[in-house]
Design a protein around this motif. Structure first.
Motif, short mmCIF file in Angstrom:
data_model
loop_
_atom_site.label_atom_id
_atom_site.label_comp_id
_atom_site.label_asym_id
_atom_site.label_seq_id
_atom_site.Cartn_x
_atom_site.Cartn_y
_atom_site.Cartn_z
N ALA A 85 0.82 -1.21 0.00
CA ALA A 85 0.00 0.00 0.00
C ALA A 85 0.85 1.26 0.00
O ALA A 85 0.53 2.25 -0.67
N ARG A 86 1.94 1.25 0.75
CA ARG A 86 2.80 2.43 0.79
C ARG A 86 3.41 2.70 -0.59
O ARG A 86 3.54 3.85 -1.00
N GLU A 87 3.74 1.63 -1.30
CA GLU A 87 4.27 1.80 -2.65
C GLU A 87 3.22 2.40 -3.57
O GLU A 87 3.52 3.25 -4.42
N GLN A 88 1.96 1.96 -3.40
CA GLN A 88 0.87 2.55 -4.19
C GLN A 88 0.74 4.04 -3.90
O GLN A 88 0.52 4.85 -4.81
N LEU A 89 0.88 4.38 -2.64
CA LEU A 89 0.76 5.78 -2.23
C LEU A 89 1.85 6.62 -2.85
O LEU A 89 1.60 7.70 -3.41
N LEU A 90 3.08 6.12 -2.76
CA LEU A 90 4.21 6.86 -3.32
C LEU A 90 4.11 6.95 -4.84
O LEU A 90 4.51 7.96 -5.44
N ALA A 91 3.57 5.92 -5.48
CA ALA A 91 3.40 5.93 -6.93
C ALA A 91 2.46 7.04 -7.37
O ALA A 91 2.62 7.62 -8.46
N LEU A 92 1.48 7.34 -6.53
CA LEU A 92 0.57 8.45 -6.83
C LEU A 92 1.28 9.80 -6.74
O LEU A 92 0.86 10.78 -7.36
N GLY A 93 2.33 9.85 -5.91
CA GLY A 93 3.01 11.11 -5.65
C GLY A 93 2.63 11.72 -4.31
O GLY A 93 2.93 12.87 -4.03
N ALA A 94 1.93 10.94 -3.48
CA ALA A 94 1.51 11.40 -2.16
C ALA A 94 2.52 10.95 -1.11
O ALA A 94 3.23 9.97 -1.30
N ARG A 95 2.52 11.66 0.03
CA ARG A 95 3.50 11.32 1.07
C ARG A 95 2.90 11.31 2.46
O ARG A 95 3.64 11.21 3.45
N SER A 96 1.60 11.42 2.56
CA SER A 96 0.95 11.33 3.87
C SER A 96 -0.49 10.88 3.66
O SER A 96 -0.99 10.84 2.54
N VAL A 97 -1.14 10.51 4.76
CA VAL A 97 -2.55 10.11 4.71
C VAL A 97 -3.37 11.09 5.56
O VAL A 97 -2.81 11.77 6.43
N PRO A 98 -4.67 11.18 5.29
CA PRO A 98 -5.47 10.41 4.34
C PRO A 98 -5.36 10.94 2.92
O PRO A 98 -5.18 12.14 2.71
N ILE A 99 -5.51 10.04 1.99
CA ILE A 99 -5.56 10.37 0.57
C ILE A 99 -6.84 9.79 -0.01
O ILE A 99 -7.16 8.62 0.23
N VAL A 100 -7.58 10.57 -0.76
CA VAL A 100 -8.70 10.08 -1.55
C VAL A 100 -8.24 10.09 -3.00
O VAL A 100 -7.82 11.14 -3.52
N ALA A 101 -8.28 8.94 -3.63
CA ALA A 101 -7.76 8.81 -4.99
C ALA A 101 -8.79 8.20 -5.91
O ALA A 101 -9.66 7.43 -5.48
N ARG A 102 -8.67 8.55 -7.17
CA ARG A 102 -9.50 7.93 -8.22
C ARG A 102 -8.63 7.87 -9.46
O ARG A 102 -8.19 8.91 -9.95
N GLY A 103 -8.37 6.66 -9.93
CA GLY A 103 -7.41 6.53 -11.03
C GLY A 103 -6.04 6.97 -10.55
O GLY A 103 -5.57 6.56 -9.49
N GLU A 104 -5.41 7.84 -11.31
CA GLU A 104 -4.08 8.33 -10.96
C GLU A 104 -4.12 9.68 -10.28
O GLU A 104 -3.08 10.26 -9.98
N ARG A 105 -5.32 10.19 -10.03
CA ARG A 105 -5.46 11.49 -9.40
C ARG A 105 -5.80 11.32 -7.92
O ARG A 105 -6.39 10.31 -7.52
N PHE A 106 -5.45 12.30 -7.13
CA PHE A 106 -5.71 12.20 -5.70
C PHE A 106 -5.84 13.58 -5.09
O PHE A 106 -5.46 14.60 -5.71
N VAL A 107 -6.35 13.60 -3.87
CA VAL A 107 -6.41 14.83 -3.09
C VAL A 107 -6.01 14.49 -1.67
O VAL A 107 -6.33 13.42 -1.15
N TYR A 108 -5.24 15.39 -1.06
CA TYR A 108 -4.95 15.26 0.37
C TYR A 108 -6.24 15.58 1.12
O TYR A 108 -6.72 16.71 1.09
N ALA A 109 -6.80 14.60 1.79
CA ALA A 109 -8.14 14.74 2.37
C ALA A 109 -8.11 15.35 3.76
O ALA A 109 -8.78 14.88 4.68
N GLN A 110 -7.35 16.41 3.92
CA GLN A 110 -7.30 17.13 5.19
C GLN A 110 -8.47 18.09 5.33
O GLN A 110 -8.76 18.56 6.44
N SER A 111 -9.14 18.36 4.23
CA SER A 111 -10.28 19.29 4.22
C SER A 111 -11.47 18.61 3.56
O SER A 111 -11.35 18.08 2.45
#
Length: 265
Positions: free
Chosen positions: A50-76
Motif C-alpha cells: 500500500a505504501r508503494e501505491q501511495l508513493l506511486a501516486l506522488g503522495a506522502r501522507s494520509v489520508p488520501i482520496v484517490a480515483r485513477g491516478e489522481r488524488f487529493v490530500y483529504a485534510q479538508s
C-alpha cells in the motif's frame, strides 16, 4: 484537482489511503460513508504494497482520496467535495475568535486529563496508537505548529506538525510543555494583527487561509483530547471537566473517538 477528467477515470473506484489512529483518516471515512460513497479502503500500515501505491501516486501522507491516478490530500472536507464533484456546500467555519477559545479550552482539558492517567500507563501504547504521554504531546504540538507557521509565515509541513511526538519518553514534562503552548497561543491571538485570519499559508496539502488552518488545529487537538478523556475513563477515572458544548460545539469532528485498526469501508 477538480478539472474535467476522462470518463474512464470518473468511473474508477474511489480509494482511501489511511492509517490506524489517524484522526483525519477517520473523519474522511466517516464523511464518505455518510454520503453513501463506496470506496476501497487501503490501510498503509497493514496492507502489503500500500505504501508503494501511495508513493506511486506522488503522495506522502494520509489520508488520501484517490480515483485513477489522481488524488487529493483529504485534510479538508471541502477538498474532498471538490475532488469528487459532490453537489454540496462546505459547512461554514466558526469565527477565528471562537476557534481560539475552543482550542484554548481543549488544551487545558488535555492537561487535566493527562494528570488523571495512572502513572504506570503514561508510557504504554494505548489502542495501537500513542502512549498517553505522547498523545498529549501531539495534542499540544498541533496547536504549537499552527502558531509557529502563522507567526513565521513558514510552511505548515507534516514534519512540523509531528515534531517531537515520536520522541516522547518517560519522565518528559508534557504538562510544562502544554502550559507553554497555551501561553504561546494566547499571546499570538492577543497580538494578532489580522483577526480575520484570511492571509494564506502553504500547508502540506495545499495553500490554506490561516482561518482554515486554525479550524484544523482546533478540531485536531480536540479529537486527541477526546481520546485522552477516553483513556481516563478506560482506567476507571471520572474525567476532570468532561468535554462538552463549550469545547466542541461547531468543530468538524468525526463522530467516533477511535478507529479500529481493522476497520474498512
Amino acid at each position: 484537482m477538480t478539472t474535467q477528467r476522462p470518463e474512464t477515470e470518473r468511473q474508477a473506484p474511489v480509494r482511501v489511503f489511511w492509517a490506524p489512529g489517524c484522526s483525519s483518516c477517520l473523519r474522511t471515512k466517516e464523511f464518505l460513508k455518510k454520503r453513501g460513497i463506496a470506496f476501497v479502503s487501503v490501510n498503509v500500515k497493514d496492507d502489503t504494497g500500500a505504501r508503494e501505491q501511495l508513493l506511486a501516486l506522488g503522495a506522502r501522507s494520509v489520508p488520501i482520496v484517490a480515483r485513477g491516478e489522481r488524488f487529493v490530500y483529504a485534510q479538508s472536507n471541502a477538498d474532498i467535495v471538490g475532488f469528487l464533484g459532490l453537489e454540496e456546500t462546505a459547512a461554514e467555519m466558526l469565527p477565528p475568535a471562537v476557534l481560539v477559545e475552543r482550542l484554548d479550552r481543549v488544551l487545558h482539558a488535555a492537561a487535566r486529563y493527562l494528570k488523571q492517567v495512572p502513572e504506570a500507563e503514561l508510557d504504554v501504547v494505548f489502542n495501537d496508537f500513542f502512549a498517553p504521554r505522547a498523545l498529549a504531546q501531539h495534542a499540544f504540538r498541533v496547536a504549537e505548529a499552527f502558531v509557529e507557521a502563522t507567526e513565521t509565515g513558514e510552511d505548515y509541513t507534516y514534519e512540523r506538525m509531528m515534531r517531537g511526538t515520536h520522541d516522547v519518553g518517560p519522565g518528559d514534562d508534557i504538562l510544562g510543555y502544554g502550559a507553554s503552548v497555551i501561553a504561546a497561543l494566547d499571546a499570538w491571538w492577543q497580538h494578532c494583527p489580522d483577526r480575520s485570519c484570511s492571509a494564506p499559508l502553504r500547508a502540506y496539502w495545499g495553500v490554506q487561509s490561516r482561518h482554515e488552518l486554525l479550524e484544523r488545529a482546533a478540531w485536531h487537538s480536540a479529537q486527541h483530547t477526546r481520546q485522552l478523556q477516553s483513556i481516563v475513563e478506560h482506567f476507571g477515572g471520572l474525567p476532570d471537566g468532561p468535554l462538552g458544548e463549550r469545547e466542541l460545539a461547531g468543530l468538524p469532528l468525526p463522530d467516533s473517538v477511535w478507529m479500529e485498526a481493522s476497520a474498512d469501508a
